[in-house]
Design an enzyme around this catalytic site. Structure first.
Site, PDB file in Angstrom:
ATOM      1  N   HIS A  92       0.833  -1.215   0.000  1.00 15.95           N
ATOM      2  CA  HIS A  92       0.000   0.000   0.000  1.00 15.95           C
ATOM      3  C   HIS A  92       0.865   1.262   0.000  1.00 15.95           C
ATOM      4  CE1 HIS A  92      -3.520  -2.514   0.843  1.00 15.95           C
ATOM      5  NE2 HIS A  92      -2.748  -3.137   1.711  1.00 15.95           N
ATOM      6  N   SER A 125      16.603  16.430 -19.927  1.00 17.23           N
ATOM      7  CA  SER A 125      15.586  17.480 -19.920  1.00 17.23           C
ATOM      8  C   SER A 125      16.106  18.657 -20.722  1.00 17.23           C
ATOM      9  CB  SER A 125      15.288  17.921 -18.479  1.00 17.23           C
ATOM     10  OG  SER A 125      14.533  19.118 -18.459  1.00 17.23           O
TER      11      SER A 125
END
Length: 476
Positions: free
Chosen positions: A185, A309
């Site tokens: 989770h 980038s």
């Protein structure tokens, strides 16, 4: 004018066998190199070559079986020359077929005429009526598609998928003992090892590959509605089921005895479901690796000269895994559509399957491209052991599970004062960090047996991995 100029550039590139940036689809443009091996099996040209192959083999089969009185037997040299029509199938053949189809407005009929043109040169022009004898176009198409898909799976897709699974398996063995914090989770949980988690993925993917390897590629050769009506009307003495079965099996396919005009395509739907499931398991792997990169468990090795980038020079983006995710999603969606569409047909025949099957290569191409990207992405990863170790050290509360289970076992063995172990650990650990000192103080105050206390005091998050390392051996 601009559109016409672009079209001329595209046509020029295509005529030179180049992957043009003007292609409508990325598989025939940007990613052509990665999927090129599929062209020999799932392209339109490959389909036409396989149609020629099926027609030629059917003619040879009919003469060998002595089905039609008066046809006679072909000489070995004649059979060889007939098969050369397939072996020499090239761009000129593609162009000739296209010209014939402009007249016939029917792709399979064009193949029949294409072969018929060549019989005179072999001295067997009298056998021209045997080309396409007793066949509906779907007799040729279903076998051609089956051969193409079988070749694509066995010679291209499966080898690439197996190489990927082997790569993941090697990572599992290399890092079998490297402790890693689990995150159920998304929260810190019972530790595992990096190798065991890799082994889980390799095992899941391997199961799908075994299913795919067991695929039956079905085919039929039984006429316009699957009744052999034309066959028995023309040659009633022949055992047409035996002729059909031996022909289909001689092509390396499995014979389907009961069909309408089309082979029902159920085997394709089964195969595509397995391929889509493989895709989705691999997609899950990509998202996990992407997440591990984001928290620093993996470090990406920069490629010299590459840009991560356009504005942030420090970045090394996980583009291989992101690219794979997108292509796996596209492939799985197409495979789902194919599987749902191909198993349905109005009455004895409609053409929805014909249009759908033209996208088989696209579905395979996106999956193959994704596999290639995952392999490349894994090849640029380094494990960051210090990051894994630091994460474990920062989460001593994960030992709460071990402590409360030992308390339960001790209570059953008769050790007093160990009631409500879960609640006591919950109070200690839930929603808060517990360091090594606090955890060991807690253990020391429980009143456990000496052996159990020492076992817990010697335990760390890094050592609390059960038999994770041994489980990797299930990969074989």
């Amino acid at each position: 004018m601009a559109d016409s100029a672009l079209l001329r550039v595209e046509l020029a590139a295509t005529s030179h066998g180049e992957a043009s940036s003007l292609s409508l689809g990325p598989l025939d443009g940007r990613y052509r190199e990665a999927v090129a091996p599929l062209v020999d099996y799932l392209s339109e040209a490959a389909l036409n070559r396989d149609r020629v192959h099926v027609e030629v083999e059917w003619l040879i089969h009919l003469t060998r079986q002595g089905v039609l009185p008066g046809a006679g037997q072909l000489e070995p040299a004649q059979e060889e020359t007939l098969r050369d029509i397939v072996l020499s199938f090239d761009t000129a053949s593609v162009a000739e077929l296209a010209d014939i189809e402009k007249v016939t407005v029917h792709d399979v009929k064009a193949v029949e005429y294409f072969i018929g043109r060549r019989l005179a040169g072999l001295g067997i022009e009298h056998l021209k009526p045997l080309v396409h004898f007793g066949c509906t176009s779907e007799d040729i198409n279903n076998l051609s598609y089956a051969l193409g898909v079988k070749g694509a799976v066995e010679r291209v897709w499966l080898p690439a998928a197996k190489d990927l699974v082997t790569h993941i398996g090697e990572l599992a063995r290399s890092f079998r003992g490297m402790a890693m914090l689990s995150r159920t989770h998304g929260q810190p949980a019972t530790p595992t090892t990096l190798g065991k988690e890799m082994a889980v993925v390799a095992h899941r993917l391997s199961r799908q590959l075994k299913r795919i390897e067991q695929t039956d590629y079905l085919g039929k050769m039984n006429g316009a509605t699957g009744t052999y009506a034309a066959h028995y009307a023309s040659v009633p003495a022949a055992d047409w089921q035996q002729v059909s079965r031996s022909f289909v099996e001689g092509l390396g396919l499995a014979w389907n005895p009961l069909t309408t005009q089309i082979e029902s395509h159920d085997w394709q739907a089964e195969l595509y479901a397995d391929l889509a499931r493989f895709n989705r398991i691999l997609h899950n792997f990509c998202t996990d690796v992407w997440s591990y990169i984001s928290i620093g468990y993996f470090v990406q090795v920069p490629v010299a000269g590459a840009t991560g980038s356009s504005t942030m020079p420090h970045k090394v983006n996980p583009i291989r895994f992101e690219n794979a995710e997108a292509n796996l999603e596209i492939s799985s969606s197409l495979l789902d559509v194919l599987g749902a569409t191909l198993v349905t047909s109005r009455w004895q025949r409609d053409l929805t399957d014909s249009s759908s099957q033209r996208n088989i290569g696209v579905a395979f191409g996106h999956s193959l491209l994704a596999i290639s990207n995952v392999v490349k992405g894994l090849g640029r990863l380094d494990v960051a052991p210090l990051a894994l170790a630091a994460d474990l050290e920062a989460n001593w509360e994960v030992l709460g599970e071990a402590i409360q289970m030992v308390m339960r076992a001790e209570a059953i063995a008769g050790v007093p004062g160990l009631a409500d172990p879960y609640e006591r650990l919950k109070e200690l650990t839930r929603g808060q960090r517990v360091d090594a000192v606090r955890m060991q103080e807690f253990v020391g105050g429980l009143g456990l047996s000496r052996e159990a206390e020492q076992r817990l005091l010697s335990m760390t998050p890094a050592s609390y991995t059960g038999i994770a390392e041994q489980l990797v051996d299930h990969l074989g």
